[in-house]
Scaffold this motif. Structure first.
Motif, PDB file in Angstrom:
ATOM      1  N   ILE A 195      11.915  -2.077   6.390  1.00 50.15           N
ATOM      2  CA  ILE A 195      12.931  -1.619   5.448  1.00 50.15           C
ATOM      3  C   ILE A 195      12.382  -0.474   4.602  1.00 50.15           C
ATOM      4  O   ILE A 195      13.049   0.545   4.382  1.00 50.15           O
ATOM      5  CB  ILE A 195      13.407  -2.788   4.564  1.00 50.15           C
ATOM      6  CG1 ILE A 195      14.235  -3.776   5.400  1.00 50.15           C
ATOM      7  CG2 ILE A 195      14.230  -2.274   3.381  1.00 50.15           C
ATOM      8  CD1 ILE A 195      14.612  -5.046   4.674  1.00 50.15           C
ATOM      9  N   LEU A 196      11.146  -0.636   4.118  1.00 50.59           N
ATOM     10  CA  LEU A 196      10.513   0.423   3.330  1.00 50.59           C
ATOM     11  C   LEU A 196      10.413   1.709   4.144  1.00 50.59           C
ATOM     12  O   LEU A 196      10.752   2.797   3.650  1.00 50.59           O
ATOM     13  CB  LEU A 196       9.117  -0.022   2.897  1.00 50.59           C
ATOM     14  CG  LEU A 196       8.265   1.026   2.174  1.00 50.59           C
ATOM     15  CD1 LEU A 196       8.896   1.400   0.841  1.00 50.59           C
ATOM     16  CD2 LEU A 196       6.845   0.516   1.978  1.00 50.59           C
ATOM     17  N   TYR A 197       9.965   1.601   5.385  1.00 50.49           N
ATOM     18  CA  TYR A 197       9.845   2.778   6.256  1.00 50.49           C
ATOM     19  C   TYR A 197      11.200   3.463   6.426  1.00 50.49           C
ATOM     20  O   TYR A 197      11.287   4.700   6.395  1.00 50.49           O
ATOM     21  CB  TYR A 197       9.302   2.363   7.618  1.00 50.49           C
ATOM     22  CG  TYR A 197       9.129   3.514   8.586  1.00 50.49           C
ATOM     23  CD1 TYR A 197       7.896   4.143   8.729  1.00 50.49           C
ATOM     24  CD2 TYR A 197      10.196   3.980   9.353  1.00 50.49           C
ATOM     25  CE1 TYR A 197       7.727   5.202   9.610  1.00 50.49           C
ATOM     26  CE2 TYR A 197      10.040   5.045  10.230  1.00 50.49           C
ATOM     27  CZ  TYR A 197       8.816   5.653  10.354  1.00 50.49           C
ATOM     28  OH  TYR A 197       8.671   6.708  11.224  1.00 50.49           O
TER      29      TYR A 197
ATOM     30  N   ASN B 257       7.756  -6.854  -4.790  1.00 48.86           N
ATOM     31  CA  ASN B 257       7.377  -5.471  -5.095  1.00 48.86           C
ATOM     32  C   ASN B 257       8.194  -4.473  -4.301  1.00 48.86           C
ATOM     33  O   ASN B 257       8.645  -3.447  -4.837  1.00 48.86           O
ATOM     34  CB  ASN B 257       5.884  -5.279  -4.815  1.00 48.86           C
ATOM     35  CG  ASN B 257       5.429  -3.852  -5.049  1.00 48.86           C
ATOM     36  OD1 ASN B 257       5.383  -3.037  -4.119  1.00 48.86           O
ATOM     37  ND2 ASN B 257       5.088  -3.530  -6.287  1.00 48.86           N
ATOM     38  N   ILE B 258       8.405  -4.756  -3.005  1.00 46.94           N
ATOM     39  CA  ILE B 258       9.188  -3.835  -2.165  1.00 46.94           C
ATOM     40  C   ILE B 258      10.640  -3.794  -2.636  1.00 46.94           C
ATOM     41  O   ILE B 258      11.265  -2.722  -2.664  1.00 46.94           O
ATOM     42  CB  ILE B 258       9.115  -4.253  -0.680  1.00 46.94           C
ATOM     43  CG1 ILE B 258       7.687  -4.130  -0.157  1.00 46.94           C
ATOM     44  CG2 ILE B 258      10.069  -3.399   0.165  1.00 46.94           C
ATOM     45  CD1 ILE B 258       7.100  -2.742  -0.219  1.00 46.94           C
ATOM     46  N   ILE B 259      11.183  -4.937  -3.015  1.00 46.99           N
ATOM     47  CA  ILE B 259      12.561  -4.971  -3.522  1.00 46.99           C
ATOM     48  C   ILE B 259      12.686  -4.106  -4.770  1.00 46.99           C
ATOM     49  O   ILE B 259      13.601  -3.284  -4.897  1.00 46.99           O
ATOM     50  CB  ILE B 259      12.993  -6.422  -3.817  1.00 46.99           C
ATOM     51  CG1 ILE B 259      13.118  -7.213  -2.507  1.00 46.99           C
ATOM     52  CG2 ILE B 259      14.326  -6.440  -4.574  1.00 46.99           C
ATOM     53  CD1 ILE B 259      13.367  -8.698  -2.710  1.00 46.99           C
ATOM     54  N   ILE B 260      11.770  -4.289  -5.715  1.00 46.04           N
ATOM     55  CA  ILE B 260      11.808  -3.521  -6.960  1.00 46.04           C
ATOM     56  C   ILE B 260      11.619  -2.028  -6.689  1.00 46.04           C
ATOM     57  O   ILE B 260      12.335  -1.175  -7.236  1.00 46.04           O
ATOM     58  CB  ILE B 260      10.716  -4.027  -7.934  1.00 46.04           C
ATOM     59  CG1 ILE B 260      11.050  -5.445  -8.407  1.00 46.04           C
ATOM     60  CG2 ILE B 260      10.578  -3.088  -9.132  1.00 46.04           C
ATOM     61  CD1 ILE B 260       9.932  -6.116  -9.174  1.00 46.04           C
ATOM     62  N   TYR B 261      10.660  -1.701  -5.829  1.00 44.38           N
ATOM     63  CA  TYR B 261      10.377  -0.300  -5.506  1.00 44.38           C
ATOM     64  C   TYR B 261      11.606   0.390  -4.903  1.00 44.38           C
ATOM     65  O   TYR B 261      11.981   1.492  -5.337  1.00 44.38           O
ATOM     66  CB  TYR B 261       9.195  -0.225  -4.539  1.00 44.38           C
ATOM     67  CG  TYR B 261       8.894   1.168  -4.042  1.00 44.38           C
ATOM     68  CD1 TYR B 261       8.050   2.008  -4.764  1.00 44.38           C
ATOM     69  CD2 TYR B 261       9.441   1.648  -2.854  1.00 44.38           C
ATOM     70  CE1 TYR B 261       7.767   3.289  -4.315  1.00 44.38           C
ATOM     71  CE2 TYR B 261       9.164   2.932  -2.396  1.00 44.38           C
ATOM     72  CZ  TYR B 261       8.328   3.746  -3.117  1.00 44.38           C
ATOM     73  OH  TYR B 261       8.053   5.018  -2.693  1.00 44.38           O
ATOM     74  N   CYS B 262      12.223  -0.233  -3.917  1.00 49.21           N
ATOM     75  CA  CYS B 262      13.384   0.381  -3.256  1.00 49.21           C
ATOM     76  C   CYS B 262      14.567   0.500  -4.211  1.00 49.21           C
ATOM     77  O   CYS B 262      15.268   1.522  -4.202  1.00 49.21           O
ATOM     78  CB  CYS B 262      13.761  -0.420  -2.017  1.00 49.21           C
ATOM     79  SG  CYS B 262      12.570  -0.291  -0.667  1.00 49.21           S
TER      80      CYS B 262
ATOM     81  N   LYS C 153      13.638   3.408  -6.775  1.00 49.94           N
ATOM     82  CA  LYS C 153      13.555   4.762  -6.214  1.00 49.94           C
ATOM     83  C   LYS C 153      14.870   5.236  -5.620  1.00 49.94           C
ATOM     84  O   LYS C 153      15.209   6.419  -5.722  1.00 49.94           O
ATOM     85  CB  LYS C 153      12.461   4.817  -5.149  1.00 49.94           C
ATOM     86  CG  LYS C 153      12.262   6.233  -4.572  1.00 49.94           C
ATOM     87  CD  LYS C 153      11.050   6.327  -3.680  1.00 49.94           C
ATOM     88  CE  LYS C 153      10.865   7.751  -3.164  1.00 49.94           C
ATOM     89  NZ  LYS C 153       9.664   7.887  -2.306  1.00 49.94           N
ATOM     90  N   TYR C 154      15.627   4.301  -5.038  1.00 47.61           N
ATOM     91  CA  TYR C 154      16.829   4.712  -4.307  1.00 47.61           C
ATOM     92  C   TYR C 154      18.124   4.269  -4.982  1.00 47.61           C
ATOM     93  O   TYR C 154      19.208   4.331  -4.386  1.00 47.61           O
ATOM     94  CB  TYR C 154      16.758   4.194  -2.874  1.00 47.61           C
ATOM     95  CG  TYR C 154      15.609   4.821  -2.117  1.00 47.61           C
ATOM     96  CD1 TYR C 154      15.684   6.130  -1.667  1.00 47.61           C
ATOM     97  CD2 TYR C 154      14.416   4.128  -1.922  1.00 47.61           C
ATOM     98  CE1 TYR C 154      14.625   6.744  -1.021  1.00 47.61           C
ATOM     99  CE2 TYR C 154      13.340   4.727  -1.267  1.00 47.61           C
ATOM    100  CZ  TYR C 154      13.458   6.036  -0.825  1.00 47.61           C
ATOM    101  OH  TYR C 154      12.394   6.637  -0.187  1.00 47.61           O
ATOM    102  N   ASN C 155      18.017   3.833  -6.240  1.00 50.21           N
ATOM    103  CA  ASN C 155      19.195   3.488  -7.054  1.00 50.21           C
ATOM    104  C   ASN C 155      20.129   2.525  -6.325  1.00 50.21           C
ATOM    105  O   ASN C 155      21.340   2.776  -6.214  1.00 50.21           O
ATOM    106  CB  ASN C 155      19.956   4.760  -7.447  1.00 50.21           C
ATOM    107  CG  ASN C 155      19.111   5.699  -8.286  1.00 50.21           C
ATOM    108  OD1 ASN C 155      18.456   5.271  -9.231  1.00 50.21           O
ATOM    109  ND2 ASN C 155      19.100   6.968  -7.923  1.00 50.21           N
ATOM    110  N   LEU C 156      19.563   1.441  -5.834  1.00 47.85           N
ATOM    111  CA  LEU C 156      20.356   0.451  -5.118  1.00 47.85           C
ATOM    112  C   LEU C 156      21.028  -0.513  -6.084  1.00 47.85           C
ATOM    113  O   LEU C 156      20.937  -0.373  -7.281  1.00 47.85           O
ATOM    114  CB  LEU C 156      19.458  -0.302  -4.121  1.00 47.85           C
ATOM    115  CG  LEU C 156      18.693   0.573  -3.131  1.00 47.85           C
ATOM    116  CD1 LEU C 156      17.815  -0.284  -2.238  1.00 47.85           C
ATOM    117  CD2 LEU C 156      19.638   1.419  -2.284  1.00 47.85           C
ATOM    118  N   ILE C 157      21.691  -1.500  -5.500  1.00 44.48           N
ATOM    119  CA  ILE C 157      22.469  -2.534  -6.208  1.00 44.48           C
ATOM    120  C   ILE C 157      23.772  -2.004  -6.754  1.00 44.48           C
ATOM    121  O   ILE C 157      24.131  -0.935  -6.815  1.00 44.48           O
ATOM    122  CB  ILE C 157      21.694  -3.218  -7.348  1.00 44.48           C
ATOM    123  CG1 ILE C 157      20.359  -3.742  -6.837  1.00 44.48           C
ATOM    124  CG2 ILE C 157      22.503  -4.377  -7.903  1.00 44.48           C
ATOM    125  CD1 ILE C 157      19.522  -4.446  -7.894  1.00 44.48           C
TER     126      ILE C 157
END
Length: 266
Positions: A190-192, A254-259, A262-266
């Motif tokens: 997902i991160l990739y 950490n990956i959830i928070i980072y994405c 950085k990508y303005n999700l939710i």
């Protein structure tokens, strides 16, 4: 795009396509594969043979009995038939998600499921359109897949903010080897996807994520997941499962928070 399919995989796929066409004739529109085989990252021990068989009309009860026999025949004759995982989707449902179509027939874990839901989503259709291979079947372009990258991102957003957040509520789910491998490598993928605007294999995504990580414990949990996947060693990199569980949970969070940040999700 030229894809070199491993010979043993090709054998079972050609036999499968031939059995289907001989048994059901015009009921079958085409047989297609996608994911690791078509990405050139097929692993003998871990990879599935992901297929999508597009049908022109639904199977009746008699057809389902014949279909079960086909899969059993393949399992008896070909070692790699046990790796087949796929769905039978009616042609007028192509491009739609599980929430838009009725239950369908699918094959998983060496068993034909006559009624249910499996792996139909925007990522599936995007991978098929961009990396899929037709097995003696009409070109994928004939399926007229209108999947855009934004649909893939929406699916990834759902994965991390619904599916994986729910998994974090279970304190002990990451205790087993299976969940270490599945969770860490899936989150790496997902991160990739977010970072590169394309999809790759779990192994390549893990290598990419490890290079991004500054925290050594995250590098270690990725290495542990790769160890499990590749079978490179039977000995864990961790002294105990509790420490491993803690690092896995921290990595997923950490990956959830980072994405999200950085990508303005939710």
């Amino acid at each position: 795009m030229a894809v070199l399919i491993p010979q043993k995989v090709e054998q079972v796929l050609f036999a499968y396509e031939n059995e289907l066409k001989c048994t059901f004739n015009n009921k079958i529109f085409g047989v297609y594969i996608y994911n690791s085989v078509t990405l050139g990252n097929f692993d003998d021990s871990k990879s599935d043979i992901d297929f999508l068989t597009i049908i022109n009309e639904d199977f009746d009860d008699v057809d389902l009995k014949k279909l079960k026999l086909i899969h059993q025949k393949l399992l008896n004759a070909y070692k790699y038939a046990s790796k087949m995982e796929g769905m039978y989707i009616r042609i007028d449902k192509v491009g739609k998600g599980n929430d838009e179509i009725p239950p369908y027939v699918y094959f998983s874990n060496k068993k034909l499921h006559e009624y249910g839901y499996y792996d139909i989503n925007s990522v599936t259709w995007w991978m098929l359109r961009n990396y899929g291979v037709a097995i003696k079947s009409p070109s994928i372009s004939n399926l007229q897949l209108n999947i855009e990258w934004k649909n893939v991102i929406t699916n990834m957003n759902y994965n991390i903010n619904c599916y994986w957040k729910r998994k974090l509520e279970n304190k002990f789910i990451f205790i087993t080897d299976y969940w270490i491998e599945f969770s860490i490598l899936t989150l790496c993928r997902i991160l990739y996807t977010f970072e590169n605007n394309k999809i790759t294999s779990k192994t390549e995504a893990a290598k990419f994520a490890a290079n991004m990580m500054v925290n050594e414990k995250y590098k270690m949990i990725i290495s542990e997941a790769l160890r499990i996947r590749t079978g490179a060693s039977k000995k864990s990199l961790y002294k105990g499962r509790v420490d491993r569980l803690r690092d896995a949970r921290d990595f997923v969070e950490n990956i959830i928070i980072y994405c999200n940040d950085k990508y303005n999700l939710i």
